[in-house]
Scaffold this motif. Structure first.
Motif, PDB file in Angstrom:
ATOM      1  N   ALA A 110      16.644 -10.720  -9.978  1.00 46.93           N
ATOM      2  CA  ALA A 110      16.814  -9.379 -10.535  1.00 46.93           C
ATOM      3  C   ALA A 110      16.545  -8.356  -9.445  1.00 46.93           C
ATOM      4  O   ALA A 110      15.626  -8.520  -8.637  1.00 46.93           O
ATOM      5  CB  ALA A 110      15.876  -9.150 -11.719  1.00 46.93           C
ATOM      6  N   SER A 112      16.493  -3.937  -8.875  1.00 49.03           N
ATOM      7  CA  SER A 112      16.520  -2.652  -9.573  1.00 49.03           C
ATOM      8  C   SER A 112      16.108  -1.528  -8.637  1.00 49.03           C
ATOM      9  O   SER A 112      15.289  -1.723  -7.737  1.00 49.03           O
ATOM     10  CB  SER A 112      15.582  -2.676 -10.784  1.00 49.03           C
ATOM     11  N   PRO A 121      14.988  -4.888 -15.826  1.00 48.00           N
ATOM     12  CA  PRO A 121      14.710  -6.121 -15.075  1.00 48.00           C
ATOM     13  C   PRO A 121      13.724  -7.028 -15.800  1.00 48.00           C
ATOM     14  O   PRO A 121      13.822  -8.256 -15.709  1.00 48.00           O
ATOM     15  CB  PRO A 121      14.155  -5.619 -13.741  1.00 48.00           C
ATOM     16  N   LEU A 160      13.141 -11.292  -6.714  1.00 52.89           N
ATOM     17  CA  LEU A 160      12.834 -10.060  -7.435  1.00 52.89           C
ATOM     18  C   LEU A 160      12.667  -8.954  -6.403  1.00 52.89           C
ATOM     19  O   LEU A 160      11.810  -9.039  -5.523  1.00 52.89           O
ATOM     20  CB  LEU A 160      11.553 -10.208  -8.259  1.00 52.89           C
ATOM     21  N   GLY A 162      12.737  -4.570  -6.046  1.00 49.54           N
ATOM     22  CA  GLY A 162      12.833  -3.290  -6.731  1.00 49.54           C
ATOM     23  C   GLY A 162      11.808  -2.307  -6.232  1.00 49.54           C
ATOM     24  O   GLY A 162      11.243  -2.446  -5.144  1.00 49.54           O
ATOM     25  N   GLU A 308      20.481  -3.577 -11.280  1.00 48.89           N
ATOM     26  CA  GLU A 308      20.374  -2.394 -12.135  1.00 48.89           C
ATOM     27  C   GLU A 308      20.208  -1.118 -11.316  1.00 48.89           C
ATOM     28  O   GLU A 308      19.186  -0.930 -10.659  1.00 48.89           O
ATOM     29  CB  GLU A 308      19.167  -2.511 -13.072  1.00 48.89           C
TER      30      GLU A 308
END
Length: 376
Positions: A110, A112, A121, A160, A162, A308
């Motif tokens: 994910a 973001s 997320p 991950l 972000g 995202e």
């Protein structure tokens, strides 16, 4: 291909106990769902009025979705209450598609532009009765014991990346008794536990003073891919997101001061923002994050990735057309990064790319003539 779905919630007004991970009043205080006779069977239906779609039809009052309920419906196929992260209206855990695929041998990730444990997320992987229990959500996402998975932690995402770096709090009542003072979104102890430098499974890349964010991230991605490790990237500004792109591409958001009578979210996400040279230099773009994630995930054959551009939601809450347009630019750049990566790797025959919104927004353009006057 083109399609559409309805991500309205099951209900609003649910209360819960974060420490017990229990729903107190299943069904909440206001029903959700969707009436196609009132809201239209297709996005382009002619409607006699729009009040139903924004939850203001007094004859057919219904709850309007938030990002948690909508992302849960997209990732699990089940409707739930606003604020829920992959739990049903009774608080029972739901399994999102990323975990289903992971059990089948896929790698999952994910990315973001807003905090890594924010609602969208989070719904890619975690379980929690509350979208605001950020530290526990990130524990799920990074394979650590959490309030929802105390004795048998989830395996964790393979990638991950972000924002949320640098946002600290001494206390957070919404995050329950196990909140740790420090970073609001990922507990410092979680980062220490996952870091490959200390025996963990993730190469950790964080915003580093004096270094280009893209360089820091891509160096970590190369290391993770080369050593067969996972990747965690943590960046951002004091506001919790990557720097807002703008309509002119200069990352200089137009002033947006919320009125005294503005709603809660307008006040939360509005206001003037000014980025330092370091904010722009030390953070990668969403497109940079997307490329890094793809490079790591691809070393493990089949993979699933959520990307995202969450700043479009924050910009719309602020009712700021400048950052709304900039957010679309950032999302488009990330999409182009995906397409270019796929074409370089000859993967269209075995690749599906889905581009979707998760919910609508009430944006009010109060001064259309202002574009002409200002040349924006």
């Amino acid at each position: 291909d083109f399609g559409w779905c309805v991500t309205s919630p099951a209900n609003d007004g649910t209360t819960f106990d974060v420490d017990a991970q229990a729903v107190k009043n299943p069904g909440g205080t206001r029903a959700g769902g969707f009436d196609p006779a009132a809201g239209g069977r297709t996005p382009w239906d002619d409607l006699s009025g729009l009040r139903y779609l924004i939850g203001r039809d007094r004859e057919r009052s219904h709850a309007v979705t938030d990002s948690a309920a909508s992302a849960t419906s997209l990732c699990t196929g089940r409707k739930t209450y606003n604020d829920a992260i992959n739990v049903d209206p009774d608080g029972e855990h739901l399994e999102p598609i990323a975990r289903v695929l992971q059990r089948q041998g896929w790698s999952v990730g994910a990315v973001s532009s807003v905090p890594v444990s924010h609602a969208t997320p989070a719904c890619a992987y975690a379980n929690n009765v509350s979208r605001d229990d950020y530290q526990d959500i990130s524990r799920d996402m990074l394979g650590c014991p959490s309030i929802a998975h105390r004795t048998t932690p989830l395996p964790g995402l393979d990638v991950l990346i972000g924002a949320g770096w640098g946002v600290t709090k001494d206390a957070e009542a919404d995050q329950g008794r196990n909140f740790e003072p420090g970073n609001k979104y990922v507990a410092d102890s979680t980062i220490a536990a996952i870091d490959a430098a200390a025996g963990g499974r993730y190469v950790v890349a964080q915003r580093t003073p004096g270094r280009r964010g893209a360089d820091v991230l891509h160096a970590a991605a190369r290391e993770a891919a080369g050593r067969g490790l996972r990747l965690f990237g943590f960046f951002g500004t004091p506001q919790g997101n990557l720097p807002f792109d703008t309509a002119d591409g200069r990352f200089d958001p137009a002033a947006d001061e919320a009125d005294a009578d503005a709603d809660r979210l307008r006040k939360k996400y509005g206001g003037s923002v000014h980025y330092s040279a370091a904010d722009l230099e030390e953070n990668p773009t969403l497109a940079d994050m997307t490329r890094a994630a793809l490079d790591v995930l691809a070393t493990r054959d089949r993979f699933w990735l959520l990307v995202e551009p969450g700043d479009v939601d924050w910009a719309s809450h602020a009712n700021n057309i400048d950052t709304c347009i900039g957010a679309v630019h950032a999302g488009d750049a990330a999409f182009r990064a995906c397409v270019e990566w796929i074409e370089r790797h000859g993967g269209w025959d075995e690749t599906a790319v889905i581009v979707t919104s998760d919910h609508g927004h009430l944006f009010v353009l109060t001064d259309p003539d202002g574009f002409t006057r200002r040349g924006r």
